[in-house]
Design a protein around this motif. Structure first.
Motif, PDB file in Angstrom:
ATOM      1  N   ASN A  55       2.241   1.940  -3.449  1.00 30.72           N
ATOM      2  CA  ASN A  55       1.329   2.539  -4.414  1.00 30.72           C
ATOM      3  C   ASN A  55       1.134   4.017  -4.166  1.00 30.72           C
ATOM      4  O   ASN A  55       1.037   4.799  -5.111  1.00 30.72           O
ATOM      5  N   ILE A  56       1.094   4.415  -2.869  1.00 30.32           N
ATOM      6  CA  ILE A  56       0.958   5.848  -2.594  1.00 30.32           C
ATOM      7  C   ILE A  56       2.213   6.576  -3.057  1.00 30.32           C
ATOM      8  O   ILE A  56       2.152   7.667  -3.636  1.00 30.32           O
ATOM      9  N   VAL A  77       4.216   5.645  -5.577  1.00 31.44           N
ATOM     10  CA  VAL A  77       4.191   5.757  -7.039  1.00 31.44           C
ATOM     11  C   VAL A  77       3.179   6.806  -7.473  1.00 31.44           C
ATOM     12  O   VAL A  77       3.411   7.558  -8.426  1.00 31.44           O
ATOM     13  N   ALA A  78       2.034   6.895  -6.764  1.00 30.09           N
ATOM     14  CA  ALA A  78       1.032   7.910  -7.084  1.00 30.09           C
ATOM     15  C   ALA A  78       1.641   9.301  -6.980  1.00 30.09           C
ATOM     16  O   ALA A  78       1.490  10.141  -7.878  1.00 30.09           O
ATOM     17  N   ALA A  91       0.834  -1.201   0.000  1.00 31.18           N
ATOM     18  CA  ALA A  91       0.000   0.000   0.000  1.00 31.18           C
ATOM     19  C   ALA A  91       0.866   1.247   0.000  1.00 31.18           C
ATOM     20  O   ALA A  91       0.609   2.205  -0.748  1.00 31.18           O
ATOM     21  N   ARG A 114       4.781  10.074  -7.284  1.00 32.13           N
ATOM     22  CA  ARG A 114       5.765  10.317  -8.352  1.00 32.13           C
ATOM     23  C   ARG A 114       5.108  10.482  -9.715  1.00 32.13           C
ATOM     24  O   ARG A 114       5.612  11.213 -10.562  1.00 32.13           O
ATOM     25  N   VAL A 115       3.964   9.793  -9.941  1.00 27.19           N
ATOM     26  CA  VAL A 115       3.266   9.990 -11.213  1.00 27.19           C
ATOM     27  C   VAL A 115       2.753  11.422 -11.305  1.00 27.19           C
ATOM     28  O   VAL A 115       2.865  12.081 -12.346  1.00 27.19           O
ATOM     29  N   ILE A 116       2.220  11.945 -10.173  1.00 25.60           N
ATOM     30  CA  ILE A 116       1.616  13.270 -10.225  1.00 25.60           C
ATOM     31  C   ILE A 116       2.678  14.357 -10.292  1.00 25.60           C
ATOM     32  O   ILE A 116       2.586  15.288 -11.090  1.00 25.60           O
ATOM     33  N   THR A 117       3.767  14.239  -9.471  1.00 31.78           N
ATOM     34  CA  THR A 117       4.773  15.306  -9.470  1.00 31.78           C
ATOM     35  C   THR A 117       5.862  15.091 -10.511  1.00 31.78           C
ATOM     36  O   THR A 117       6.516  16.042 -10.910  1.00 31.78           O
ATOM     37  N   GLY A 118       6.091  13.833 -10.942  1.00 28.95           N
ATOM     38  CA  GLY A 118       7.150  13.576 -11.911  1.00 28.95           C
ATOM     39  C   GLY A 118       8.548  13.715 -11.344  1.00 28.95           C
ATOM     40  O   GLY A 118       9.502  13.934 -12.069  1.00 28.95           O
TER      41      GLY A 118
END
Lengths: 85, 119, 167
Positions: free
Chosen positions: C83-84, C86-87, C80, C89-93
């Motif tokens: 996943n938070i 990775v979330a 868990a 890093r996906v949003i901020t890059g």
């Protein structure tokens, strides 16, 4: 309840389009394989959801076989890219 | 309805993480970081959408008929197959990418490239 | 011989789980039970060398299965968190990737496989390559803090659990 399952399945279908975009764009071959692997996972999730929506167990049996076969397919493509085939 | 709320929450979490994984597939710069997004997020999201189906099946087994219980058991087996095969496939793709000469972009360190693995 | 028998019994249990609810002898019809016995004998004869390599029966010990079920708790928490992460890093890059090497010190194939899969599903790490002579793992780390990490930083205490389960 059934409508909810259909809405979830439509969302998963939209996410598969992202995978298709990655397969079209992807500059190298491994990128395309990653897109394909993601689509496989989403198809399995969508099959489980649709099995519950229609109340048909056969959809989920197909999902089990699809999971195992797509895994073998991914392994073979990976082996081919390494040059061992 | 209590059970319905739980199923909605599970399906919502699952759709959110599946979408995040697919979006990361578009957004990240190279194959390894894309594998991070694709593998972790879609596995986690699929676990939650399938958990929604399993809870639905077991609840209706109790209320309606036994065919829903069969649905839940088969969904559990499919979930197990997915969770075991997904990280292994990601590992195979990563290894194939590195061996076929695709190296990580913007990497600060690459021990494998400077390392002692000859094969 | 023993490996063929154990494989056949496990295949039969899986067959029974997949055909539950077909009849009225407990949950199964008599035709399904006969077909299951025949098919699992065939599977046991052909698959005896796959499941138990070198006649190695350590995994039949129920203590290891209890440890495995207990291991799922810290594993799911780490998943868990992954996943938070990775979330975010996906949003901020915001990424800082690199490939590092760790020496977990596990010896068996099963232990290394479990560790590699656990590493792939937990925060910020993805196993890329293995050195089969020394069992060192090469890991793609999405946020490299040190170039020579210790094991705790990369795989938060999993090798201890896996040594209890599979070694």
């Amino acid at each position: 309840m059934m409508e909810t399952f259909f809405i979830v399945a439509v969302f998963l279908l939209i996410f598969m389009i992202f995978g298709v975009i990655r397969i079209i764009l992807g500059p190298t071959t491994p990128d395309r394989v990653v897109g394909l692997d993601t689509i496989n996972t989403l198809v399995i999730a969508a099959m489980i959801i649709l099995g519950a929506a229609y109340n048909e167990v056969i959809y989920i049996d197909v999902a089990i076989v699809y999971a195992l076969l797509s895994f073998v397919g991914t392994l073979y493509i990976a082996k081919y890219l390494e040059g061992g085939l | 309805m209590m059970i319905d709320t739980i199923i909605y929450i599970f399906l919502g979490i699952g759709v959110f993480f599946n979408g995040l994984g697919s979006f990361g597939l578009i957004r990240f710069p190279d194959v390894y970081t894309r594998l991070h997004a694709a593998t972790k997020c879609t596995t986690f999201g699929s676990i939650f959408t399938s958990l929604g189906v399993i809870v639905y099946g077991f609840y209706h087994w109790h209320v309606d008929s036994a065919s829903y219980g069969v649905l839940a058991i088969h969904a559990f087996i499919a979930l197990l197959a997915l969770v075991i095969t997904n990280p292994t496939g990601a590992h195979a793709i990563a290894r194939a990418a590195h061996r076929s000469g695709v190296y990580p972009k913007r990497a600060v360190v690459d021990k494998l490239r400077e390392g002692d693995l000859s094969d | 011989m023993r490996s063929a028998l154990v494989t056949a019994v496990m295949a039969f249990i899986l067959y029974l789980i997949l055909t539950v609810g077909t009849g009225d002898i407990l949950f199964w019809s008599s035709a399904e039970i006969v077909a299951g016995i025949l098919l699992s004998i065939v599977a046991g004869i052909f698959g005896r060398k796959l499941l138990f390599k070198n006649e190695d029966y350590r995994m039949l010990n129920p203590k290891r299965w209890i440890y495995f079920i207990a291991y799922l708790c810290p594993f799911l928490v780490a998943m868990a968190r992954a996943n938070i992460d990775v979330a975010y890093r996906v949003i901020t890059g915001r990424i800082n990737p690199g490939i590092v090497k760790i020496s977990p010190g596990l010896k068996t194939d099963l232990g290394i496989t479990m560790l590699a899969n656990s590493i792939t599903l937990t925060p910020g790490t993805l196993s890329v390559e293995i050195n089969e002579k020394t069992n060192d793992l090469y890991i793609h780390w999405i946020n490299v803090k040190h170039k020579e990490p210790n094991i705790e930083e990369v795989c938060n205490g999993f090798p201890k659990w896996i040594r209890r389960i599979a070694e």
